[in-house]
Design a protein around this motif. Structure first.
Motif, PDB file in Angstrom:
ATOM      1  N   SER A  38     -10.050   0.994  11.675  1.00 38.66           N
ATOM      2  CA  SER A  38     -10.580   0.754  10.334  1.00 38.66           C
ATOM      3  C   SER A  38      -9.828   1.584   9.303  1.00 38.66           C
ATOM      4  O   SER A  38      -9.454   1.090   8.225  1.00 38.66           O
ATOM      5  CB  SER A  38     -12.068   1.093  10.283  1.00 38.66           C
ATOM      6  OG  SER A  38     -12.805   0.219  11.110  1.00 38.66           O
ATOM      7  N   GLN A  39      -9.562   2.841   9.603  1.00 38.89           N
ATOM      8  CA  GLN A  39      -8.832   3.698   8.676  1.00 38.89           C
ATOM      9  C   GLN A  39      -7.401   3.195   8.474  1.00 38.89           C
ATOM     10  O   GLN A  39      -6.899   3.139   7.348  1.00 38.89           O
ATOM     11  CB  GLN A  39      -8.806   5.136   9.201  1.00 38.89           C
ATOM     12  CG  GLN A  39      -8.067   6.100   8.280  1.00 38.89           C
ATOM     13  CD  GLN A  39      -8.051   7.518   8.846  1.00 38.89           C
ATOM     14  OE1 GLN A  39      -8.643   7.803   9.882  1.00 38.89           O
ATOM     15  NE2 GLN A  39      -7.352   8.406   8.157  1.00 38.89           N
ATOM     16  N   ASP A  58      -7.427   0.013   6.327  1.00 47.00           N
ATOM     17  CA  ASP A  58      -7.734   0.348   4.931  1.00 47.00           C
ATOM     18  C   ASP A  58      -6.509   0.933   4.230  1.00 47.00           C
ATOM     19  O   ASP A  58      -6.212   0.602   3.077  1.00 47.00           O
ATOM     20  CB  ASP A  58      -8.894   1.348   4.868  1.00 47.00           C
ATOM     21  CG  ASP A  58     -10.229   0.709   5.230  1.00 47.00           C
ATOM     22  OD1 ASP A  58     -10.307  -0.536   5.216  1.00 47.00           O
ATOM     23  OD2 ASP A  58     -11.175   1.463   5.538  1.00 47.00           O
ATOM     24  N   GLU A  59      -5.780   1.799   4.923  1.00 49.83           N
ATOM     25  CA  GLU A  59      -4.577   2.387   4.342  1.00 49.83           C
ATOM     26  C   GLU A  59      -3.491   1.332   4.148  1.00 49.83           C
ATOM     27  O   GLU A  59      -2.751   1.360   3.158  1.00 49.83           O
ATOM     28  CB  GLU A  59      -4.063   3.516   5.237  1.00 49.83           C
ATOM     29  CG  GLU A  59      -4.984   4.747   5.225  1.00 49.83           C
ATOM     30  CD  GLU A  59      -4.519   5.821   6.174  1.00 49.83           C
ATOM     31  OE1 GLU A  59      -3.548   5.568   6.930  1.00 49.83           O
ATOM     32  OE2 GLU A  59      -5.119   6.911   6.169  1.00 49.83           O
ATOM     33  N   GLU A  78      -4.034  -1.816   3.523  1.00 50.41           N
ATOM     34  CA  GLU A  78      -4.441  -2.601   2.357  1.00 50.41           C
ATOM     35  C   GLU A  78      -4.082  -1.881   1.059  1.00 50.41           C
ATOM     36  O   GLU A  78      -3.611  -2.490   0.103  1.00 50.41           O
ATOM     37  CB  GLU A  78      -5.944  -2.881   2.418  1.00 50.41           C
ATOM     38  CG  GLU A  78      -6.332  -3.889   3.491  1.00 50.41           C
ATOM     39  CD  GLU A  78      -7.838  -4.060   3.597  1.00 50.41           C
ATOM     40  OE1 GLU A  78      -8.569  -3.359   2.849  1.00 50.41           O
ATOM     41  OE2 GLU A  78      -8.281  -4.870   4.425  1.00 50.41           O
ATOM     42  N   ARG A  79      -4.311  -0.571   1.036  1.00 52.70           N
ATOM     43  CA  ARG A  79      -3.950   0.198  -0.159  1.00 52.70           C
ATOM     44  C   ARG A  79      -2.453   0.209  -0.377  1.00 52.70           C
ATOM     45  O   ARG A  79      -1.961   0.219  -1.513  1.00 52.70           O
ATOM     46  CB  ARG A  79      -4.481   1.631  -0.042  1.00 52.70           C
ATOM     47  CG  ARG A  79      -5.984   1.751  -0.244  1.00 52.70           C
ATOM     48  CD  ARG A  79      -6.386   3.212  -0.469  1.00 52.70           C
ATOM     49  NE  ARG A  79      -6.131   4.018   0.720  1.00 52.70           N
ATOM     50  CZ  ARG A  79      -7.020   4.197   1.687  1.00 52.70           C
ATOM     51  NH1 ARG A  79      -8.206   3.610   1.605  1.00 52.70           N
ATOM     52  NH2 ARG A  79      -6.738   4.949   2.723  1.00 52.70           N
TER      53      ARG A  79
END
Length: 307
Positions: free
Chosen positions: A75-76, A79-80, A82-83
């Motif tokens: 998940s982390q 998310d990174e 995507e950023r």
């Protein structure tokens, strides 16, 4: 070791949804995929990780030990990712970024104070850094030392990587002592060409814009030099030199008026025929900052603050 070039990132997106929902059909609904497509993706993931990931029990699917450890890291990581690929967000109200400009003093004093006024109101945490030391105007852009250059000059080399925005036209004037012969009588090309001129040399090369324009008007022959006994690297000392000599400087009219205020100086409009065409100041920036949201905002504010 897994070869990242063969890694299908879409599978990892499916994996996160499967591990969070622990249900194939529900994960498919969240992803907009059919149940068979999610089942096929699960089989590929099991082969990739060499682990069941989801284990069927009487209560439904449960996470394997590997999947339990994998979910928070996955998940982390996603998310990174995507950023990393999402468009950067610029909020002027909270930004503490530094925007760097280069330009000669007349243009800096004309165009940047209105910009700074807007920055203080809309982006109080930002810093405006301005450099006016004499140099080639476009070297700082090429090296990435500054975000913008504001100047009336044009680049002599290729402009393939430069973008520009035309700002206000620059009305030019002559500034001189009130005792200078040019302060009285008709201001003809002959008299201007015969005068003693001062030059603020920003690059240390060439005879300046007055000499160029007089050559273009035929007042000077190619190769003939204008009488320029004074060359400065800064605009600040122009008034003192003009007051104590017969030196004449041609400057943007508004800047000349500011220099002459309270001094024994006079400002005279240059005859229209002394310039071949209207001179404009331009804002330049490099391709590396063209899409940068902070720089786009600065360009918008500079246009909005023009006076």
């Amino acid at each position: 070791m897994t070869n990242l070039r063969t890694l299908d990132l879409n599978l990892l997106v499916v994996l996160r949804q499967l591990l969070e929902d622990r249900h194939v059909s529900r994960a498919g609904e969240q992803l907009g995929m059919s149940q068979p497509a999610v089942s096929r993706a699960l089989q590929r993931l099991r082969a990739m990780f060499d682990d069941p990931l989801l284990v069927r029990t009487p209560r439904g699917f449960e996470l394997s030990a590997r999947a339990e450890a994998l979910l928070p890291e996955l998940s982390q990581w996603l998310d990174e990712a995507e950023r990393l690929v999402s468009r950067p967000v610029f909020d002027p109200a909270t930004s503490t970024q530094v925007v760097r400009f280069y330009g000669p003093e007349p243009e800096v004093g004309w165009f940047l104070p209105p910009l700074f006024e807007r920055m203080r109101r809309l982006a109080p945490g930002m810093v405006l850094e301005v450099n006016s030391e004499p140099r080639d105007h476009f070297e700082p852009l090429e090296r990435g030392d500054v975000h913008f250059v504001v100047t009336p000059f044009e680049p002599s080399a290729s402009t393939a990587q430069l973008h520009s925005l035309r700002l206000a036209p620059l009305s030019l004037a002559l500034v001189m002592s009130k005792d200078n012969p040019l302060a009285q009588g008709p201001l003809t090309l002959d008299r201007i060409a015969a005068a003693s001129h001062g030059l603020v040399s920003l690059t240390g090369r060439g005879g300046g814009m007055v000499e160029r324009d007089l050559i273009e008007q035929g007042q000077l022959s190619p190769g003939e030099r204008l009488n320029q006994p004074l060359r400065l690297s800064s605009f600040a000392s122009i008034p003192a030199f003009c007051e104590r000599s017969d030196i004449v400087f041609r400057l943007p009219h508004r800047f000349a008026e500011e220099l002459a205020r309270g001094r024994n100086l006079v400002v005279r409009e240059t005859p229209p025929q002394t310039t071949k065409e209207v001179t404009y100041a331009h804002l330049y920036w490099h391709e590396r900052f063209h899409k940068d949201p902070m720089c786009r905002w600065i360009r918008e504010q500079l246009k909005a603050g023009q006076v």
